[in-house]
Design an enzyme around this catalytic site. Sequence first.
Site, short mmCIF file in Angstrom:
data_model
loop_
_atom_site.label_atom_id
_atom_site.label_comp_id
_atom_site.label_asym_id
_atom_site.label_seq_id
_atom_site.Cartn_x
_atom_site.Cartn_y
_atom_site.Cartn_z
N PHE A 168 0.83 -1.22 0.00
CA PHE A 168 0.00 0.00 0.00
C PHE A 168 0.86 1.27 0.00
O PHE A 168 0.85 2.06 -0.96
CB PHE A 168 -0.94 -0.08 1.21
N ILE A 169 1.65 1.48 1.04
CA ILE A 169 2.38 2.76 1.14
C ILE A 169 3.57 2.76 0.18
O ILE A 169 3.84 3.76 -0.49
CB ILE A 169 2.85 3.02 2.59
N THR B 294 5.96 2.81 12.72
CA THR B 294 4.58 3.11 13.08
C THR B 294 4.49 3.76 14.46
O THR B 294 5.37 3.56 15.31
CB THR B 294 3.77 1.79 13.06
N ASP B 295 3.38 4.48 14.69
CA ASP B 295 3.15 5.03 16.04
C ASP B 295 2.78 3.94 17.05
O ASP B 295 2.80 4.17 18.25
CB ASP B 295 2.04 6.11 16.01
N GLU B 296 2.45 2.73 16.53
CA GLU B 296 1.96 1.68 17.44
C GLU B 296 3.04 1.18 18.40
O GLU B 296 2.73 0.56 19.41
CB GLU B 296 1.37 0.52 16.64
N ASN C 168 -1.89 6.02 11.35
CA ASN C 168 -2.63 5.22 10.37
C ASN C 168 -2.79 5.95 9.04
O ASN C 168 -3.26 7.08 9.01
CB ASN C 168 -4.04 4.90 10.89
N LEU D 180 6.30 -10.03 -2.67
CA LEU D 180 4.92 -10.26 -3.13
C LEU D 180 4.21 -11.25 -2.22
O LEU D 180 3.77 -12.33 -2.63
CB LEU D 180 4.88 -10.71 -4.60
N ALA E 21 9.20 -2.76 3.65
CA ALA E 21 8.80 -4.17 3.70
C ALA E 21 8.48 -4.59 5.12
O ALA E 21 9.28 -4.40 6.03
CB ALA E 21 9.92 -5.04 3.12
N SER F 280 7.08 -6.39 17.02
CA SER F 280 8.08 -6.71 16.00
C SER F 280 8.60 -5.43 15.32
O SER F 280 9.79 -5.34 14.99
CB SER F 280 7.52 -7.70 14.97
N LYS F 281 7.72 -4.44 15.14
CA LYS F 281 8.19 -3.17 14.58
C LYS F 281 9.11 -2.46 15.59
O LYS F 281 10.12 -1.85 15.21
CB LYS F 281 7.00 -2.26 14.23
N TYR G 202 2.44 -7.43 16.20
CA TYR G 202 2.87 -6.51 15.12
C TYR G 202 3.71 -5.38 15.69
O TYR G 202 4.85 -5.15 15.24
CB TYR G 202 1.64 -5.94 14.38
N ILE H 297 13.64 -9.45 1.80
CA ILE H 297 14.70 -8.64 2.43
C ILE H 297 15.61 -9.51 3.30
O ILE H 297 16.73 -9.11 3.62
CB ILE H 297 14.14 -7.46 3.28
P1 NAD Z 1 1.50 -3.62 3.30
O1 NAD Z 1 1.23 -4.83 4.12
O2 NAD Z 1 0.41 -3.07 2.43
O3 NAD Z 1 2.76 -3.88 2.33
C1 NAD Z 1 3.91 -4.51 2.75
C2 NAD Z 1 4.72 -4.87 1.51
O4 NAD Z 1 5.93 -5.51 1.95
C3 NAD Z 1 4.00 -5.87 0.60
O5 NAD Z 1 4.14 -5.48 -0.75
C4 NAD Z 1 4.74 -7.18 0.85
O6 NAD Z 1 4.74 -8.06 -0.27
C5 NAD Z 1 6.13 -6.68 1.19
N1 NAD Z 1 6.90 -7.64 2.00
C6 NAD Z 1 6.45 -8.34 3.09
N2 NAD Z 1 7.42 -9.11 3.56
C7 NAD Z 1 8.52 -8.91 2.78
C8 NAD Z 1 9.84 -9.42 2.76
N3 NAD Z 1 10.22 -10.32 3.67
N4 NAD Z 1 10.71 -8.99 1.81
C9 NAD Z 1 10.30 -8.09 0.87
N5 NAD Z 1 9.05 -7.58 0.83
C10 NAD Z 1 8.18 -7.97 1.77
O7 NAD Z 1 2.01 -2.53 4.32
P2 NAD Z 1 1.88 -0.94 4.29
O8 NAD Z 1 0.61 -0.56 4.94
O9 NAD Z 1 2.18 -0.46 2.92
O10 NAD Z 1 3.05 -0.54 5.28
C11 NAD Z 1 4.39 -0.30 4.78
C12 NAD Z 1 5.28 0.04 5.97
O11 NAD Z 1 4.76 1.18 6.66
C13 NAD Z 1 5.35 -1.07 7.02
O12 NAD Z 1 6.67 -1.13 7.48
C14 NAD Z 1 4.40 -0.63 8.11
O13 NAD Z 1 4.80 -1.12 9.36
C15 NAD Z 1 4.58 0.88 8.03
N6 NAD Z 1 3.43 1.68 8.47
C16 NAD Z 1 2.18 1.42 7.99
C17 NAD Z 1 1.11 2.22 8.39
C18 NAD Z 1 -0.28 2.00 7.85
O14 NAD Z 1 -1.24 2.67 8.30
N7 NAD Z 1 -0.50 1.12 6.86
C19 NAD Z 1 1.33 3.28 9.28
C20 NAD Z 1 2.64 3.52 9.76
C21 NAD Z 1 3.67 2.72 9.33
P1 TYD Z 2 -6.59 -1.24 11.29
O1 TYD Z 2 -6.97 -0.60 10.00
O2 TYD Z 2 -6.43 -2.73 11.33
O3 TYD Z 2 -5.25 -0.51 11.79
P2 TYD Z 2 -4.52 -0.58 13.25
O4 TYD Z 2 -5.04 -1.72 14.02
O5 TYD Z 2 -3.10 -0.79 12.82
O6 TYD Z 2 -4.78 0.76 13.88
O7 TYD Z 2 -7.67 -0.84 12.38
C1 TYD Z 2 -7.94 0.51 12.68
C2 TYD Z 2 -8.93 0.53 13.82
O8 TYD Z 2 -10.17 -0.03 13.36
C3 TYD Z 2 -8.49 -0.34 14.99
O9 TYD Z 2 -8.88 0.32 16.20
C4 TYD Z 2 -9.29 -1.62 14.81
C5 TYD Z 2 -10.57 -1.16 14.14
N1 TYD Z 2 -11.20 -2.14 13.22
C6 TYD Z 2 -12.56 -2.44 13.35
O10 TYD Z 2 -13.27 -1.90 14.23
N2 TYD Z 2 -13.10 -3.34 12.49
C7 TYD Z 2 -12.38 -3.97 11.53
O11 TYD Z 2 -12.95 -4.82 10.78
C8 TYD Z 2 -11.00 -3.63 11.39
C9 TYD Z 2 -10.14 -4.28 10.34
C10 TYD Z 2 -10.44 -2.71 12.26
#
Ligand code: NAD
Ligand code: TYD
Length: 359
Positions: free
Chosen positions: A10-11, A132-134, A187, A33, A80, A161-162, A158, A58
């Site tokens: 996604f990001i 992440t902020d988590e 988020n 992938l 990743a 591990s981060k 999660y 990675i």
């Molecule tokens: P995502 O799950 O959508 O994408 C993760 C990508 O990493 C995927 O394309 C996957 O195939 C790839 N990947 C997984 N394991 C791998 C490996 N071992 N080697 C190479 N590639 C691998 O995640 P995202 O939401 O795009 O998040 C990207 C990063 O940003 C993550 O590190 C996540 O912790 C961080 N982040 C996400 C959010 C959020 O709201 N989504 C917020 C803050 C930080």
């Molecule tokens: P999520 O998008 O999984 O992100 P994170 O847990 O990393 O913050 O969830 C965002 C918030 O939404 C979290 O408080 C959990 C809640 N949530 C639901 O209430 N229903 C759902 O089906 C999902 C996926 C999340």
Amino acid sequence: MILVTGGAGFIGANFVLDWLAQSDEPVINLDVLSYAGNCENLASLSGDERHIFVQGDIADSALVDSLLAQYQPRTIINFAAESHVDRSIHGPEDFIQTNIVGTFRLLEAVRAYWNNLQDEAKQNFRFLHVSTDEVYGSLAKDDPAFTETHRYEPNSPYSASKAASDHLVRAYHHTYALPVLTTNCSNNYGPFHFPEKLIPLMIVNALAGKPLPVYGDGQQIRDWLYVKDHCSAIRRVLEAGKVGEVYNIGGWNEKPNIDIVHTVCGILDELRPLSNTQSPLSSYRNLITYVTDRPGHDRRYAIDASKIERELGWKPAETFDTGIRKTVQWYLENQDWVANVQSGTYREWVEKNYTGRAA
Ligand code: NAD
Ligand code: TYD
């Protein structure tokens, strides 16, 4: 050129697309992938020589060594990861493998590469770790937002591990002087968001007439940032961030989950109204269903993003109102993408996570 890991997720995909929209500097995109990685996210780059996609892990040291030797990137951005809290509750092992072991192996390969760089290349090299902020844990209602010095108190497999990966990155700077930068963001939401996370799940379920599963009382609070603002913040940190520093990134936009779901329903009611012949429901809001809470569910996250604004002059461009409208619009306009990501493994996940969560 730059090396991006996880650039089919996604990001990462949003970052690669934005990067190549603004610069001609090529990107090597290393992505294993997993279920979350999707080459369709990068379809608009098909035939573009500035984008070199490599399917790989990675944690595969030999592969990473050879990519570094061949392409000599000036910067690495590590997206990743395994990223979904609910999946980490059902099966933490993949999170340990990619987020901890994977980051460690990547750091080892990068350290060897960086050690052999010459003067200017060595000085200008950056390893940016996306986190992440988590990692900071959960806040009470009136607690101040997380600053960069807030203590680490991760609560899910999660976030634990981060947190471990953040500590490794920090240690590689402290011990080996590797020029690292770490960002901790709230988020994200926007285009290409896999519909296992709150916002895209609600959009996709609503359009399919399925229940909108709200965990617990729906009063958990998250800070939300439009994904393109996260990408611009990362670019800014790469440009001007101080080596070894941490930057919190957020949208100044705290909202309870239930408000988010109501907002999504309201926009859908406006853009894709339900007619009485289609459905006896007058609003998508009638699909909202409260279900059993997530175990260990963090109550509130909030990011204090004043350091990045003060020191680097970065601020989000979108408000929640503008960003969420663009997002819903994107899902309405990209129904093929939505259909294609709802594969058999996606349906298995939905079954695993939602069946048995009593309404
Ligand atoms: P995502 O799950 O959508 O994408 C993760 C990508 O990493 C995927 O394309 C996957 O195939 C790839 N990947 C997984 N394991 C791998 C490996 N071992 N080697 C190479 N590639 C691998 O995640 P995202 O939401 O795009 O998040 C990207 C990063 O940003 C993550 O590190 C996540 O912790 C961080 N982040 C996400 C959010 C959020 O709201 N989504 C917020 C803050 C930080
Ligand atoms: P999520 O998008 O999984 O992100 P994170 O847990 O990393 O913050 O969830 C965002 C918030 O939404 C979290 O408080 C959990 C809640 N949530 C639901 O209430 N229903 C759902 O089906 C999902 C996926 C999340």
